[in-house]
Design a protein around this motif. Structure first.
Motif, short mmCIF file in Angstrom:
data_model
loop_
_atom_site.label_atom_id
_atom_site.label_comp_id
_atom_site.label_asym_id
_atom_site.label_seq_id
_atom_site.Cartn_x
_atom_site.Cartn_y
_atom_site.Cartn_z
N ALA A 1 1.23 -0.82 -0.28
CA ALA A 1 -0.39 0.47 0.23
C ALA A 1 0.55 1.62 0.11
CB ALA A 1 -0.90 -0.54 1.72
N GLN A 2 1.61 0.70 -0.24
CA GLN A 2 2.57 2.10 0.65
C GLN A 2 3.00 2.68 -0.48
OE1 GLN A 2 3.73 4.67 3.47
NE2 GLN A 2 4.16 6.00 1.62
N PHE A 3 4.19 1.67 -1.78
CA PHE A 3 4.15 2.17 -3.22
C PHE A 3 2.96 2.83 -4.13
CE2 PHE A 3 6.88 -1.47 -2.36
CZ PHE A 3 8.45 -1.09 -2.39
N ALA A 4 1.75 2.56 -3.16
CA ALA A 4 0.62 3.52 -3.80
C ALA A 4 0.66 4.51 -3.52
CB ALA A 4 -0.74 2.10 -4.02
N ASP A 5 0.67 4.61 -2.16
CA ASP A 5 0.42 5.88 -1.86
C ASP A 5 1.82 6.83 -2.42
OD1 ASP A 5 -1.87 5.75 -0.58
OD2 ASP A 5 -0.71 5.51 1.05
N ASP A 6 3.11 6.26 -2.50
CA ASP A 6 4.47 6.59 -2.99
C ASP A 6 3.67 7.64 -4.73
OD1 ASP A 6 5.99 6.51 -0.60
OD2 ASP A 6 6.82 5.01 -1.65
N LEU A 7 2.86 6.01 -5.11
CA LEU A 7 2.55 6.51 -7.28
C LEU A 7 2.17 7.73 -6.74
CD1 LEU A 7 2.92 6.07 -9.76
CD2 LEU A 7 1.44 4.84 -9.89
N ALA A 8 0.84 7.94 -6.28
CA ALA A 8 0.43 9.29 -6.22
C ALA A 8 1.06 10.22 -5.61
CB ALA A 8 -0.99 8.93 -4.65
N GLU A 9 1.70 10.30 -5.24
CA GLU A 9 2.51 11.37 -4.27
C GLU A 9 3.39 11.93 -5.57
OE1 GLU A 9 5.44 11.09 -1.13
OE2 GLU A 9 3.31 9.94 0.31
N VAL A 10 4.06 11.17 -6.68
CA VAL A 10 5.19 11.54 -7.65
C VAL A 10 3.83 11.96 -8.79
CG1 VAL A 10 6.18 10.59 -9.83
CG2 VAL A 10 6.50 9.47 -7.33
N MET A 11 2.16 11.18 -9.24
CA MET A 11 1.98 11.70 -9.80
C MET A 11 1.76 12.95 -9.64
SD MET A 11 -0.77 8.54 -10.61
CE MET A 11 -2.50 9.80 -11.20
N ASP A 12 0.86 13.76 -8.33
CA ASP A 12 0.59 14.75 -7.37
C ASP A 12 1.62 16.05 -8.43
OD1 ASP A 12 -1.54 14.45 -6.36
OD2 ASP A 12 -0.18 14.25 -4.24
N ALA A 13 3.72 15.38 -7.87
CA ALA A 13 4.61 16.01 -7.77
C ALA A 13 4.93 16.95 -9.61
CB ALA A 13 5.82 15.48 -7.45
N ILE A 14 4.32 15.61 -10.79
CA ILE A 14 4.54 15.98 -11.47
C ILE A 14 3.50 16.62 -12.74
CG2 ILE A 14 6.14 14.73 -11.81
CD1 ILE A 14 4.00 12.25 -13.44
N GLY A 15 1.89 16.61 -11.46
CA GLY A 15 0.44 17.04 -11.80
C GLY A 15 -0.37 16.73 -12.80
N TRP A 16 0.08 15.21 -12.33
CA TRP A 16 -1.01 14.43 -13.16
C TRP A 16 -1.78 14.42 -12.41
CZ3 TRP A 16 2.28 9.73 -16.13
CH2 TRP A 16 3.24 10.55 -16.67
N LYS A 17 -3.20 13.89 -12.41
CA LYS A 17 -4.71 13.80 -12.43
C LYS A 17 -5.26 12.32 -11.67
CE LYS A 17 -6.43 19.35 -11.78
NZ LYS A 17 -5.66 19.12 -10.34
N GLN A 18 -5.37 12.11 -13.06
CA GLN A 18 -5.96 11.08 -13.50
C GLN A 18 -4.20 10.27 -15.01
OE1 GLN A 18 -9.70 11.43 -15.09
NE2 GLN A 18 -9.86 10.20 -13.47
N SER A 19 -4.52 8.86 -14.52
CA SER A 19 -3.52 8.15 -15.02
C SER A 19 -4.17 6.53 -15.43
CB SER A 19 -2.11 7.97 -15.01
OG SER A 19 -0.87 7.44 -15.80
N VAL A 20 -4.16 5.80 -16.36
CA VAL A 20 -3.70 4.57 -16.61
C VAL A 20 -2.51 4.06 -15.90
CG1 VAL A 20 -3.75 2.89 -18.10
CG2 VAL A 20 -4.61 4.54 -18.37
N ILE A 21 -2.94 3.47 -15.29
CA ILE A 21 -1.63 2.70 -14.39
C ILE A 21 -1.01 1.36 -14.43
CG2 ILE A 21 -0.70 2.08 -12.29
CD1 ILE A 21 -1.01 4.67 -12.68
N ALA A 22 -0.11 0.84 -14.98
CA ALA A 22 0.26 -0.49 -15.35
C ALA A 22 1.56 -1.24 -14.26
CB ALA A 22 0.37 -0.99 -16.79
N GLY A 23 1.27 -2.15 -14.26
CA GLY A 23 2.35 -2.74 -13.75
C GLY A 23 2.83 -4.14 -14.06
N CYS A 24 3.56 -4.68 -13.99
CA CYS A 24 4.45 -6.56 -14.32
C CYS A 24 5.05 -6.89 -12.71
CB CYS A 24 5.55 -6.22 -15.38
SG CYS A 24 5.83 -7.64 -15.41
N SER A 25 4.23 -7.90 -12.48
CA SER A 25 4.94 -8.83 -11.60
C SER A 25 4.39 -8.10 -10.37
CB SER A 25 6.19 -8.72 -11.31
OG SER A 25 6.49 -9.86 -10.19
N MET A 26 5.96 -7.87 -9.59
CA MET A 26 5.35 -6.92 -7.41
C MET A 26 4.60 -5.63 -8.15
SD MET A 26 7.46 -5.99 -5.22
CE MET A 26 6.99 -4.33 -3.74
#
Length: 86
Positions: free
Chosen positions: A1-26
């Motif tokens: 769950a922490q990585f998901a929150d980290d990703l949300a923070e990165v999106m905030d930092a670059i100004g993305w409100k929404q995105s398609v999110i993709a991930g492989c394995s972990m």
């Protein structure tokens, strides 16, 4: 769950409100967590070679030396018999 929150923070930092999110394995587990925790920010989810979670019930723990063919039931992979000579 922490990585998901980290990703949300990165999106905030670059100004993305929404995105398609993709991930492989972990990363797929992170993608699923992001979709649950930040559903309004995910336009879509891409899950590649992943699982919902990693844990003690992981079937690969049954025989760590086995290949995928040994973990799947015989009818799960139609080419199993021909490929393995069985």
């Amino acid at each position: 769950a922490q990585f998901a929150d980290d990703l949300a923070e990165v999106m905030d930092a670059i100004g993305w409100k929404q995105s398609v999110i993709a991930g492989c394995s972990m990363g797929g587990c992170v993608t699923l967590a992001f979709g649950l925790k930040h559903a309004t920010r995910a336009k879509g989810l891409g899950l590649i070679d992943t699982t919902a979670c990693y844990g003690a019930d992981d079937r690969s723990d049954e025989n760590p030396d086995a290949g995928i063919h040994d973990l799947l039931p015989g009818d799960a992979v139609p080419w199993r018999t021909a490929a393995r000579g069985r």
